[in-house]
Write a protein that holds these residues in place. Structure first.
Motif, PDB file in Angstrom:
ATOM      1  N   GLY A  12       0.988  -1.100   0.136  1.00 56.09           N
ATOM      2  CA  GLY A  12       0.027   0.215   0.361  1.00 56.09           C
ATOM      3  C   GLY A  12       0.615   1.493  -0.349  1.00 56.09           C
ATOM      4  N   ALA A  13       2.002   1.173   1.054  1.00 54.25           N
ATOM      5  CA  ALA A  13       2.631   2.813   0.893  1.00 54.25           C
ATOM      6  C   ALA A  13       3.468   2.903  -0.292  1.00 54.25           C
ATOM      7  N   ALA A  53      -9.474   2.232  -3.315  1.00 58.08           N
ATOM      8  CA  ALA A  53     -10.590   1.447  -2.880  1.00 58.08           C
ATOM      9  C   ALA A  53     -11.170   0.744  -3.939  1.00 58.08           C
ATOM     10  N   ALA A  54     -10.397   1.063  -4.975  1.00 62.15           N
ATOM     11  CA  ALA A  54     -10.662   0.271  -6.124  1.00 62.15           C
ATOM     12  C   ALA A  54      -9.311  -1.333  -6.330  1.00 62.15           C
ATOM     13  N   ILE A  55      -8.030  -0.416  -5.689  1.00 58.70           N
ATOM     14  CA  ILE A  55      -6.912  -1.838  -5.447  1.00 58.70           C
ATOM     15  C   ILE A  55      -7.520  -2.820  -4.500  1.00 58.70           C
ATOM     16  N   MET A  56      -7.614  -1.986  -3.744  1.00 64.69           N
ATOM     17  CA  MET A  56      -8.296  -2.472  -2.229  1.00 64.69           C
ATOM     18  C   MET A  56      -9.660  -3.761  -2.749  1.00 64.69           C
ATOM     19  N   ARG A  57     -10.272  -3.268  -3.531  1.00 61.64           N
ATOM     20  CA  ARG A  57     -11.389  -3.850  -3.765  1.00 61.64           C
ATOM     21  C   ARG A  57     -11.175  -5.423  -4.700  1.00 61.64           C
ATOM     22  N   LEU A 114      -7.374  -4.102   3.803  1.00 65.07           N
ATOM     23  CA  LEU A 114      -8.283  -2.871   4.858  1.00 65.07           C
ATOM     24  C   LEU A 114      -6.562  -2.871   4.897  1.00 65.07           C
ATOM     25  N   ALA A 115      -5.407  -3.030   5.456  1.00 66.38           N
ATOM     26  CA  ALA A 115      -4.016  -2.914   5.292  1.00 66.38           C
ATOM     27  C   ALA A 115      -3.778  -2.156   4.619  1.00 66.38           C
ATOM     28  N   PHE A 116      -3.804  -2.484   3.106  1.00 64.50           N
ATOM     29  CA  PHE A 116      -3.272  -2.128   2.380  1.00 64.50           C
ATOM     30  C   PHE A 116      -4.156  -0.646   1.650  1.00 64.50           C
ATOM     31  N   LEU A 117      -5.630  -1.066   2.689  1.00 66.45           N
ATOM     32  CA  LEU A 117      -6.130   0.631   2.162  1.00 66.45           C
ATOM     33  C   LEU A 117      -5.639   1.864   3.092  1.00 66.45           C
ATOM     34  N   VAL A 118      -5.593   1.446   4.549  1.00 69.25           N
ATOM     35  CA  VAL A 118      -4.922   2.372   5.124  1.00 69.25           C
ATOM     36  C   VAL A 118      -3.687   2.259   4.396  1.00 69.25           C
ATOM     37  N   ALA A 119      -2.770   1.498   4.393  1.00 69.82           N
ATOM     38  CA  ALA A 119      -1.255   2.357   3.710  1.00 69.82           C
ATOM     39  C   ALA A 119      -1.122   3.258   2.801  1.00 69.82           C
ATOM     40  N   SER A 120      -1.802   2.844   1.931  1.00 69.60           N
ATOM     41  CA  SER A 120      -2.043   3.940   0.510  1.00 69.60           C
ATOM     42  C   SER A 120      -2.098   4.959   0.799  1.00 69.60           C
ATOM     43  N   THR A 121      -2.665   5.158   1.768  1.00 69.37           N
ATOM     44  CA  THR A 121      -3.463   6.948   1.379  1.00 69.37           C
ATOM     45  C   THR A 121      -3.152   7.311   3.365  1.00 69.37           C
ATOM     46  N   ASN A 122      -1.813   6.495   4.088  1.00 67.30           N
ATOM     47  CA  ASN A 122      -1.739   7.456   5.106  1.00 67.30           C
ATOM     48  C   ASN A 122       0.060   7.017   4.893  1.00 67.30           C
ATOM     49  N   LEU A 123       0.709   6.329   4.235  1.00 63.87           N
ATOM     50  CA  LEU A 123       1.877   5.917   3.882  1.00 63.87           C
ATOM     51  C   LEU A 123       2.519   6.091   2.926  1.00 63.87           C
ATOM     52  N   VAL A 124       1.792   6.910   1.731  1.00 62.41           N
ATOM     53  CA  VAL A 124       3.189   6.726   1.220  1.00 62.41           C
ATOM     54  C   VAL A 124       3.969   8.096   0.510  1.00 62.41           C
ATOM     55  N   LEU A 125       4.633   8.213  -0.010  1.00 63.51           N
ATOM     56  CA  LEU A 125       5.803   9.682   0.010  1.00 63.51           C
ATOM     57  C   LEU A 125       5.277  11.045  -0.261  1.00 63.51           C
ATOM     58  N   GLU A 126       4.570  10.945  -1.585  1.00 57.59           N
ATOM     59  CA  GLU A 126       3.975  11.769  -2.097  1.00 57.59           C
ATOM     60  C   GLU A 126       2.955  13.227  -1.264  1.00 57.59           C
ATOM     61  N   LEU A 127       2.549  11.905  -0.170  1.00 62.73           N
ATOM     62  CA  LEU A 127       1.487  12.282   0.612  1.00 62.73           C
ATOM     63  C   LEU A 127       2.020  13.016   1.669  1.00 62.73           C
ATOM     64  N   GLY A 128       3.399  12.420   2.449  1.00 62.58           N
ATOM     65  CA  GLY A 128       4.318  12.830   3.314  1.00 62.58           C
ATOM     66  C   GLY A 128       5.076  14.487   2.870  1.00 62.58           C
ATOM     67  N   ILE A 129       5.384  14.149   1.582  1.00 61.93           N
ATOM     68  CA  ILE A 129       5.891  16.041   1.130  1.00 61.93           C
ATOM     69  C   ILE A 129       5.280  16.584   1.206  1.00 61.93           C
ATOM     70  N   GLY A 167       1.294   7.275  13.048  1.00 68.36           N
ATOM     71  CA  GLY A 167       0.171   7.713  13.032  1.00 68.36           C
ATOM     72  C   GLY A 167      -0.941   6.375  12.584  1.00 68.36           C
ATOM     73  N   GLY A 168      -0.411   6.699  10.692  1.00 66.13           N
ATOM     74  CA  GLY A 168      -0.866   5.308   9.800  1.00 66.13           C
ATOM     75  C   GLY A 168      -0.755   4.391  10.611  1.00 66.13           C
ATOM     76  N   LEU A 169       0.363   3.950  11.024  1.00 76.69           N
ATOM     77  CA  LEU A 169       1.127   2.366  11.604  1.00 76.69           C
ATOM     78  C   LEU A 169      -0.038   2.431  12.457  1.00 76.69           C
ATOM     79  N   VAL A 170      -0.496   3.372  13.571  1.00 76.30           N
ATOM     80  CA  VAL A 170      -0.855   2.900  14.471  1.00 76.30           C
ATOM     81  C   VAL A 170      -1.858   2.191  14.091  1.00 76.30           C
ATOM     82  N   MET A 171      -2.976   3.361  12.965  1.00 76.28           N
ATOM     83  CA  MET A 171      -3.932   2.847  13.074  1.00 76.28           C
ATOM     84  C   MET A 171      -4.266   1.356  12.424  1.00 76.28           C
ATOM     85  N   ILE A 172      -2.899   1.160  11.025  1.00 77.27           N
ATOM     86  CA  ILE A 172      -3.223  -0.362  11.201  1.00 77.27           C
ATOM     87  C   ILE A 172      -3.585  -1.231  12.280  1.00 77.27           C
TER      88      ILE A 172
END
Length: 388
Positions: free
Chosen positions: A64-65, A75-79, A92-107, A124-129
């Motif tokens: 996901g990251a 969500a489409a990939i998770m499906r 769900l771990a993939f879903l959370v990681a792909s929207t919270n642990l990605v590099l571009e979001l952090g940038i 927080g994304g890791l804690v959420m997972i």
């Protein structure tokens, strides 16, 4: 009247700015989803992500990251993962990681809101997972999971979800001459299912950013209340605001900066960012993918994990005196366009999307044939991979 026209124009420009920031990630996410649908058979997915072990959760999170940062595309990939046999926890771990642990979001968080938000988003994304995994394992609805996996999706394109091209290994399937066509067909189908939700989301986000004054946010996030009251309630209010503002992952960040500048607490803003997975169009997408019962179960599990995670981040960063101060005019930043990395990425991925749409136009999907073809090769893939 003139002032209203100007503000509407500003709102539309704001919506365009949000769409511009997320455009290339949408294309990337839908391409990944389309490739998965085309070359990954159910037996393989069951083998690597079918049990929900700690190792598999870590693998799903890492995948996901490295994936899309847009909640719609994720969500489409998770499906796809879940329908092809991945355990619910892993999907769900993939879903959370792909929207919270990605590099571009952090940038983007680093640029617009400071390093503290970037770190809190990733930690927080890791804690959420971890929290979500624990919650799902404790409440695991086995019968509901199987019903959701077999659920026939409403709307166009539900028949193509299990199509896999011929080939004994994923490399063989990737080299298959039909693979680009099948990827293009799946890519076009993803857009056809979600483009209306995307347009609505960006428009709503743009109008909210322009027409809702800071005083409203200050009242909503209880800025006049004692700190312990504000912190606790903001963790619950943040996801609710996200549900009603319809903006996806990276597009959430500019609006999050508006909320932070308007008086929302650090944890409340984090909860808002986390909750891009709970916006109403996405919950409706979960319903189409899995049915209402599973959609509501997923929403409840994600909401609980988000609220607790954001509260923990608030407590930790406050105790370390690391909560930043709001700075800069985020509205001005969103409406200023320049030739930067976003421009070049949008240009590159936009060209790729046009090519896939053209390929799909030249090779339209025939639903009856595709459904039969899908079923035939789905069974072949299962037996082939069992032996190989």
């Amino acid at each position: 009247m003139h002032d209203m026209i100007m503000r509407v124009g500003q709102a539309l420009l704001m919506a365009l700015g949000m769409a511009w920031k997320t455009g290339w990630t949408l294309c990337l996410g839908f391409v990944i989803s389309s490739v998965l649908q085309t070359i990954v058979p159910a037996a393989k997915m069951q083998r690597y992500l079918g049990k929900g072990s700690a190792k598999e959760v870590a693998l799903a999170s890492a995948a996901g990251a490295a994936s899309s940062s847009c909640s719609y595309a994720s969500a489409a990939i998770m499906r796809t993962l879940f329908k092809k046999g991945a355990d619910l926890v892993n999907a769900l771990a993939f879903l959370v990681a792909s929207t919270n642990l990605v590099l571009e979001l952090g940038i983007i968080l680093l640029i617009l809101m400071g390093w503290q938000f970037m770190v809190a988003e990733w930690v927080g994304g890791l804690v959420m997972i971890a929290l979500m995994t624990l919650l799902v394992k404790l409440t695991r609805p086995t019968k509901l999971i199987e019903e959701a996996r077999q659920h026939e999706e409403s709307g166009k394109g539900h028949e193509h979800g299990s199509m896999v091209v011929e080939g004994e290994t994923w490399k063989d399937r990737l080299k298959n001459q039909q693979t680009p066509v099948r990827v293009a067909q799946n890519f076009a189908m993803e857009w056809s299912m979600l483009w209306k939700d995307l347009v609505a989301g960006f428009l709503i986000g743009g109008f909210i950013a322009v027409f809702v004054p800071d005083s409203i946010w200050q009242a909503l996030f209880l800025t006049q209340e004692p700190g312990w009251v504000q912190v606790g309630t903001n963790a619950l209010i943040g996801p609710v605001v996200a549900m009603l503002t319809f903006v996806c992952s990276i597009g959430n960040i500019p609006l999050a900066a508006v909320l932070f500048a308007g008086g929302a607490s650090f944890g409340g803003v984090l909860a808002f960012i986390y909750a891009d997975l709970l916006i109403l169009p996405l919950i409706d997408a979960y319903r189409r993918y899995f049915g209402w019962k599973m959609a509501l179960y997923m929403a409840a599990a994600l909401f609980s994990a988000m609220a607790v995670s954001s509260l923990l981040m608030e407590l930790v960063f406050s105790s370390l005196n690391l909560v930043p101060q709001p700075s800069g005019d985020i509205r001005a930043q969103l409406t200023q366009f320049s030739i930067d990395y976003t421009f070049w990425l949008n240009l590159m991925f936009g060209a790729g999307a046009i090519w896939l749409f053209w390929l799909n136009y030249k090779n339209p999907m025939h639903h009856g044939h595709s459904a039969h073809h899908s079923h035939h090769h789905g069974s072949e893939d299962h037996s082939d991979n069992h032996n190989h």
